[in-house]
Motif scaffolding. Sequence first.
Motif, PDB file in Angstrom:
ATOM      1  N   UNK A  70     -18.920  53.147 -36.686  1.00 10.87           N
ATOM      2  CA  UNK A  70     -19.381  53.816 -35.463  1.00 10.87           C
ATOM      3  C   UNK A  70     -18.858  53.107 -34.219  1.00 10.87           C
ATOM      4  N   UNK A  71     -18.857  51.787 -34.242  1.00 13.50           N
ATOM      5  CA  UNK A  71     -18.479  50.995 -33.067  1.00 13.50           C
ATOM      6  C   UNK A  71     -17.513  49.906 -33.513  1.00 13.50           C
ATOM      7  N   UNK A  72     -16.242  50.243 -33.615  1.00 20.88           N
ATOM      8  CA  UNK A  72     -15.285  49.306 -34.219  1.00 20.88           C
ATOM      9  C   UNK A  72     -15.221  47.933 -33.542  1.00 20.88           C
ATOM     10  N   UNK A  73     -15.509  47.856 -32.265  1.00 23.29           N
ATOM     11  CA  UNK A  73     -15.366  46.559 -31.591  1.00 23.29           C
ATOM     12  C   UNK A  73     -16.687  45.841 -31.387  1.00 23.29           C
ATOM     13  N   UNK A  74     -17.717  46.328 -32.028  1.00 26.81           N
ATOM     14  CA  UNK A  74     -19.040  45.751 -31.784  1.00 26.81           C
ATOM     15  C   UNK A  74     -19.221  44.407 -32.480  1.00 26.81           C
ATOM     16  N   UNK A  75     -20.238  43.681 -31.998  1.00 27.32           N
ATOM     17  CA  UNK A  75     -20.684  42.474 -32.694  1.00 27.32           C
ATOM     18  C   UNK A  75     -21.847  42.936 -33.565  1.00 27.32           C
ATOM     19  N   UNK A  86     -34.918  47.702 -35.942  1.00 26.83           N
ATOM     20  CA  UNK A  86     -35.438  48.491 -34.815  1.00 26.83           C
ATOM     21  C   UNK A  86     -35.938  47.541 -33.722  1.00 26.83           C
ATOM     22  N   UNK A  87     -36.671  46.503 -34.141  1.00 25.08           N
ATOM     23  CA  UNK A  87     -37.220  45.545 -33.152  1.00 25.08           C
ATOM     24  C   UNK A  87     -36.103  44.872 -32.366  1.00 25.08           C
ATOM     25  N   UNK A  88     -34.979  44.600 -33.036  1.00 23.92           N
ATOM     26  CA  UNK A  88     -33.869  43.933 -32.348  1.00 23.92           C
ATOM     27  C   UNK A  88     -33.424  44.759 -31.144  1.00 23.92           C
ATOM     28  N   UNK A  89     -33.427  46.071 -31.298  1.00 21.90           N
ATOM     29  CA  UNK A  89     -33.018  46.936 -30.186  1.00 21.90           C
ATOM     30  C   UNK A  89     -34.150  47.038 -29.160  1.00 21.90           C
ATOM     31  N   UNK A  90     -35.371  47.164 -29.646  1.00 17.12           N
ATOM     32  CA  UNK A  90     -36.516  47.278 -28.722  1.00 17.12           C
ATOM     33  C   UNK A  90     -36.639  46.043 -27.828  1.00 17.12           C
ATOM     34  N   UNK A  91     -36.328  44.863 -28.390  1.00 22.65           N
ATOM     35  CA  UNK A  91     -36.483  43.634 -27.613  1.00 22.65           C
ATOM     36  C   UNK A  91     -35.207  43.246 -26.866  1.00 22.65           C
ATOM     37  N   UNK A  92     -34.143  44.024 -27.032  1.00 20.96           N
ATOM     38  CA  UNK A  92     -32.905  43.755 -26.295  1.00 20.96           C
ATOM     39  C   UNK A  92     -31.979  42.766 -26.979  1.00 20.96           C
ATOM     40  N   UNK A  93     -32.307  42.353 -28.224  1.00 17.56           N
ATOM     41  CA  UNK A  93     -31.426  41.434 -28.946  1.00 17.56           C
ATOM     42  C   UNK A  93     -30.172  42.176 -29.430  1.00 17.56           C
ATOM     43  N   UNK A  94     -30.293  43.492 -29.528  1.00 15.77           N
ATOM     44  CA  UNK A  94     -29.141  44.328 -29.899  1.00 15.77           C
ATOM     45  C   UNK A  94     -29.174  45.591 -29.051  1.00 15.77           C
TER      46      UNK A  94
END
Length: 346
Positions: A70-75, A86-94
């Motif tokens: 989906x995102x070839x250059x992502x980390x 899900x929490x990683x995104x909610x807390x801004x870690x991802x």
Amino acid sequence: MLNHLFSTKNRTGFQVPSALPLKNLQKRRRSPTILNSLNGSVRKEEVSRRLRVAYQGAPGAYSEFAAKTACPESITVPCRAFTNVISAVETGRADLAVLPVESTMEGTAVRNYDLLLQRDLCIVQEVSLFVHYCLLAMPGVTKGELKRVISHPMALAHCGRTLAQLGLDHEAVEDTAGAVELLLSNRMLDTAAIASSRAAVLYGLDVLAHGLQDESWNVTRFLILSRDPRIGRKKRVRVKTSMAVGHHSGTLSVLLKVLSTFSSRNISLTKLEVNPSSKNNGPIKILDVDGGASVVKEFPCVLYVDFEGSIDDQKVKDAIAEISELPVFVRILGCYSADPNIYGLQ
Ligand SMILES: O=C(O)C(=O)Cc1ccccc1
């Protein structure tokens, strides 16, 4: 019941162009920034850092490959469990989360769908991967020396017949690449892992067999989730919308109404599934994200509906308005570009 249409956090209008088939991925990797490669319309300051995509499992897991597709250059950000993703995104870690939601062999991954309903992220992209399982063992170990196999429960289920033929015990672990890590860190010489050939290369293990899945056609669909509806806002090519319809009674009449609402407007459904609650898990919870303070609503039955079209289309708005007149709760889970491609991973 039309909260989603009048929300201040309107979920309409986000779209991420689909990832390219495998042969084109290299080209995309060379593009300067991930958001640029996803969507040229995102502002300059937003493209200055690489997107972080959370996935469940260790490096080399299928979900990580879905993230990279989906995102070839992502980390990529490995997480222990789906709830941590899900929490990683909610807390801004991802920035984004990857969630496998259905497979051709097993149908809907109900637990992951439940997570989607209970949390406040929206679908911004879909990725379908052809999943080809391999039998991995420590270097030099032969098939005859094996006593058991470890892997993600879905991988074990997909290879059930083959495993029975091999006469090996099996044990579930967190994910396919995690199984490989476990072999390696404990130098297990009587155990194999079911994982991808990419994981074999990554961890330096031998591939003893290819194509372990019971059905040759084994495709898993992953959803890419975001907090940010601006991601990928752009003129759409072919768009798809996902929604959940929670109701308390009369599943059949709700189902018929949903079907006739869409068919009378010539809107094609790409998924329609009735998900009744089970005695073990209790009612199905849906987070109502549109009313200011988020409220959890509980339903004995929920319909999962995916259909072709954008929530900005008048006929889609009309269809949702008509369904919302029923005694139901409608939550739009995302509006994103439909990706008909199936990406390969050995
Ligand atoms: O364990 C993994 O590698 C995962 O990413 C989960 C999974 C397992 C099997 C098929 C698709 C996704």
